[in-house]
Design a protein around this motif. Structure first.
Motif, PDB file in Angstrom:
ATOM      1  N   VAL A  18      47.894  47.191  45.486  1.00  0.00           N
ATOM      2  CA  VAL A  18      47.470  45.905  44.920  1.00  0.00           C
ATOM      3  C   VAL A  18      46.249  46.163  44.042  1.00  0.00           C
ATOM      4  CG1 VAL A  18      46.894  43.504  45.417  1.00  0.00           C
ATOM      5  CG2 VAL A  18      48.289  44.814  47.042  1.00  0.00           C
ATOM      6  N   MET A  19      46.429  46.058  42.736  1.00  0.00           N
ATOM      7  CA  MET A  19      45.370  46.417  41.796  1.00  0.00           C
ATOM      8  C   MET A  19      44.523  45.212  41.398  1.00  0.00           C
ATOM      9  SD  MET A  19      47.329  46.777  38.107  1.00  0.00           S
ATOM     10  CE  MET A  19      45.744  46.964  37.245  1.00  0.00           C
ATOM     11  N   ARG A  20      43.330  45.510  40.931  1.00  0.00           N
ATOM     12  CA  ARG A  20      42.446  44.487  40.344  1.00  0.00           C
ATOM     13  C   ARG A  20      42.394  44.698  38.845  1.00  0.00           C
ATOM     14  NH1 ARG A  20      37.357  44.229  38.480  1.00  0.00           N
ATOM     15  NH2 ARG A  20      36.986  46.401  39.091  1.00  0.00           N
ATOM     16  N   LEU A  21      42.675  43.654  38.091  1.00  0.00           N
ATOM     17  CA  LEU A  21      42.576  43.755  36.639  1.00  0.00           C
ATOM     18  C   LEU A  21      41.108  43.919  36.233  1.00  0.00           C
ATOM     19  CD1 LEU A  21      45.094  40.988  35.544  1.00  0.00           C
ATOM     20  CD2 LEU A  21      45.412  43.468  35.387  1.00  0.00           C
ATOM     21  N   PRO A  22      40.809  44.777  35.250  1.00  0.00           N
ATOM     22  CA  PRO A  22      39.424  44.950  34.800  1.00  0.00           C
ATOM     23  C   PRO A  22      38.785  43.625  34.428  1.00  0.00           C
ATOM     24  CG  PRO A  22      40.856  46.587  33.787  1.00  0.00           C
ATOM     25  CD  PRO A  22      41.765  45.625  34.506  1.00  0.00           C
TER      26      PRO A  22
ATOM     27  N   ALA B 154      55.228  44.129  40.569  1.00  0.00           N
ATOM     28  CA  ALA B 154      55.320  42.705  40.891  1.00  0.00           C
ATOM     29  C   ALA B 154      54.083  41.995  40.354  1.00  0.00           C
ATOM     30  CB  ALA B 154      55.420  42.500  42.409  1.00  0.00           C
ATOM     31  N   GLY B 155      54.262  40.763  39.898  1.00  0.00           N
ATOM     32  CA  GLY B 155      53.124  40.039  39.352  1.00  0.00           C
ATOM     33  C   GLY B 155      53.269  38.544  39.514  1.00  0.00           C
ATOM     34  N   HIS B 156      52.116  37.884  39.600  1.00  0.00           N
ATOM     35  CA  HIS B 156      52.093  36.417  39.658  1.00  0.00           C
ATOM     36  C   HIS B 156      51.429  35.867  38.406  1.00  0.00           C
ATOM     37  CE1 HIS B 156      49.726  32.681  40.631  1.00  0.00           C
ATOM     38  NE2 HIS B 156      50.969  32.282  40.766  1.00  0.00           N
TER      39      HIS B 156
ATOM     40  N   LEU C   1      53.720  48.018  42.814  1.00  0.00           N
ATOM     41  CA  LEU C   1      52.402  47.714  42.243  1.00  0.00           C
ATOM     42  C   LEU C   1      52.300  46.211  42.044  1.00  0.00           C
ATOM     43  CD1 LEU C   1      49.706  48.554  40.928  1.00  0.00           C
ATOM     44  CD2 LEU C   1      50.947  48.727  38.750  1.00  0.00           C
ATOM     45  N   PHE C   2      51.320  45.578  42.687  1.00  0.00           N
ATOM     46  CA  PHE C   2      51.110  44.139  42.592  1.00  0.00           C
ATOM     47  C   PHE C   2      49.975  43.832  41.611  1.00  0.00           C
ATOM     48  CE2 PHE C   2      53.215  44.588  46.654  1.00  0.00           C
ATOM     49  CZ  PHE C   2      53.980  43.436  46.784  1.00  0.00           C
ATOM     50  N   ILE C   3      50.204  42.817  40.745  1.00  0.00           N
ATOM     51  CA  ILE C   3      49.196  42.401  39.774  1.00  0.00           C
ATOM     52  C   ILE C   3      48.918  40.912  39.957  1.00  0.00           C
ATOM     53  CG2 ILE C   3      48.513  42.397  37.343  1.00  0.00           C
ATOM     54  CD1 ILE C   3      50.778  44.330  36.779  1.00  0.00           C
TER      55      ILE C   3
ATOM     56  N   ASP D 182      42.126  35.125  39.255  1.00  0.00           N
ATOM     57  CA  ASP D 182      42.413  35.427  40.648  1.00  0.00           C
ATOM     58  C   ASP D 182      41.941  36.828  41.000  1.00  0.00           C
ATOM     59  OD1 ASP D 182      43.402  34.869  43.195  1.00  0.00           O
ATOM     60  OD2 ASP D 182      45.222  33.946  42.407  1.00  0.00           O
ATOM     61  N   THR D 183      42.206  37.240  42.230  1.00  0.00           N
ATOM     62  CA  THR D 183      41.822  38.578  42.686  1.00  0.00           C
ATOM     63  C   THR D 183      42.976  39.174  43.490  1.00  0.00           C
ATOM     64  OG1 THR D 183      40.944  38.079  44.916  1.00  0.00           O
ATOM     65  CG2 THR D 183      39.499  37.603  43.022  1.00  0.00           C
ATOM     66  N   PRO D 184      42.904  40.467  43.820  1.00  0.00           N
ATOM     67  CA  PRO D 184      43.980  41.083  44.601  1.00  0.00           C
ATOM     68  C   PRO D 184      44.234  40.430  45.959  1.00  0.00           C
ATOM     69  CG  PRO D 184      42.594  42.774  43.608  1.00  0.00           C
ATOM     70  CD  PRO D 184      41.909  41.465  43.376  1.00  0.00           C
ATOM     71  N   TYR D 185      43.278  39.703  46.463  1.00  0.00           N
ATOM     72  CA  TYR D 185      43.427  39.130  47.807  1.00  0.00           C
ATOM     73  C   TYR D 185      44.588  38.145  47.888  1.00  0.00           C
ATOM     74  CZ  TYR D 185      41.758  38.113  52.502  1.00  0.00           C
ATOM     75  OH  TYR D 185      41.655  38.022  53.876  1.00  0.00           O
ATOM     76  N   VAL D 186      44.982  37.577  46.760  1.00  0.00           N
ATOM     77  CA  VAL D 186      46.078  36.611  46.759  1.00  0.00           C
ATOM     78  C   VAL D 186      47.359  37.223  47.318  1.00  0.00           C
ATOM     79  CG1 VAL D 186      46.918  37.130  44.430  1.00  0.00           C
ATOM     80  CG2 VAL D 186      47.210  34.829  45.358  1.00  0.00           C
ATOM     81  N   TRP D 187      47.499  38.558  47.220  1.00  0.00           N
ATOM     82  CA  TRP D 187      48.702  39.255  47.680  1.00  0.00           C
ATOM     83  C   TRP D 187      48.593  39.751  49.112  1.00  0.00           C
ATOM     84  CZ3 TRP D 187      52.749  38.560  44.800  1.00  0.00           C
ATOM     85  CH2 TRP D 187      52.662  38.503  43.410  1.00  0.00           C
TER      86      TRP D 187
END
Length: 312
Positions: free
Chosen positions: A100-104, A142-144, A71-73, A78-83
């Protein structure tokens, strides 16, 4: 003049001073709100939004059908596209399902973006982990940046759902390089009081994400950030402080030595305190947004190998 000063001290001019201060405070709030509102209006006229009002590329997505789920955060503003590049490369190995999720609130119009909160982020991360755990025996997260902090937060709060963590420039503390004299949290608190009638800041970062090694890899990012995002970010930092020792799952990390956004030294201290198997990289020649930096292929492959070695 001296007589006026004495009268003020005696309280005779206090109501006038209070009224002047109140008028100044109100004027500054209205001026800031008007300025940011006008700039946001002009920005919204240029930016393209997709179905549901989201920025282009901001929707959650899944690539790959491997047995191990990751699961990528994404991070702040930013947006999920970064991953996109890292998730696609990882999925191409055949070993991974990359969600690859989008934070609310991220990538959303102003009216809904300001509803963001740490509670909503945590609930969304939990929902994603539960869904993945129902279909996969092993789930990594995973997260950035801020997403890295949320990944570590999830490992602390839901250890049964997280088999391992990979973080890139995790936001354990905000760097003071752009915050003169006082810590960033103090500046935010002061701004929140001084501008409490103005709900949005303009982001200090670029409104377009762009890969360092590929000028064609670009995507839109949030430009105007609600106070709610900053509030959730600083609360997350406070909640994580001093808790690294409570993380026991395998941990992979890549940090930027000269990061101007997060405090790399604080992140390293936190990560070194974790109790599980660790692989931590400190690189001197990359910037903060590591998924967009030179060497992203190597980081992806090293993460894949670390997961392979630490997944039964």
């Amino acid at each position: 003049m001296l007589n006026i000063f004495h009268k003020t001290l005696a309280g005779e001019g206090l109501p006038q001073i209070c009224a002047a201060v109140l008028a100044l405070w109100l004027g500054v709030n209205l001026l800031h709100a008007g300025w940011v509102g006008a700039r946001r209006f002009l920005w919204e006229r240029r930016v393209k939004r997709e179905k549901g009002g989201l920025l282009a590329g901001a929707v959650s997505y899944t690539v790959g059908k491997g047995p191990v789920a990751v699961l990528f955060i994404h991070g702040f503003a930013d947006t999920p596209y970064v991953w996109r590049r890292m998730a696609t490369r990882l999925a191409a190995t055949g070993r991974f399902t990359c969600r690859v999720m989008r934070l609310p609130g991220s990538g959303e119009p102003a009216d809904t973006a300001r509803l963001q909160s740490l509670q909503r982020w945590r609930a969304s991360v939990a929902d994603e982990l539960i869904n993945l755990k129902g279909r996969h025996a092993r789930v990594w997260i995973a997260g950035h940046s801020m997403g890295g902090a949320l990944a570590l937060d999830a490992a602390l709060r839901m250890p049964d759902l997280v088999d391992g963590v990979a973080v890139f420039a995790p936001l354990i503390e905000v760097s003071r390089r752009r915050s003169p004299v006082l810590p960033p949290a103090v500046w935010f608190a002061a701004a929140r009081v001084a501008l409490c009638l103005s709900p949005t800041f303009e982001s200090p970062f670029s409104s377009e994400g762009a890969a360092v090694d590929d000028p064609d890899f670009t995507y839109p990012r949030d430009r105007f950030i609600p106070f709610a995002v900053y509030r959730g970010l600083f609360r997350l930092v406070r909640d994580l402080r001093g808790k690294g020792h409570a993380v026991f799952c395998p941990l992979f990390a890549v940090t930027a030595e000269k990061d101007a956004v997060v405090d790399t030294a604080a992140a390293l201290r936190w990560l070194e305190g974790c109790g599980g198997t660790k692989e931590i990289h400190v690189l001197p020649d990359i910037g903060h947004v590591i998924p967009l930096e030179n060497g992203w292929q190597r980081f992806t492959d090293e993460m894949a190998e670390f997961i392979r070695r630490n997944t039964p």
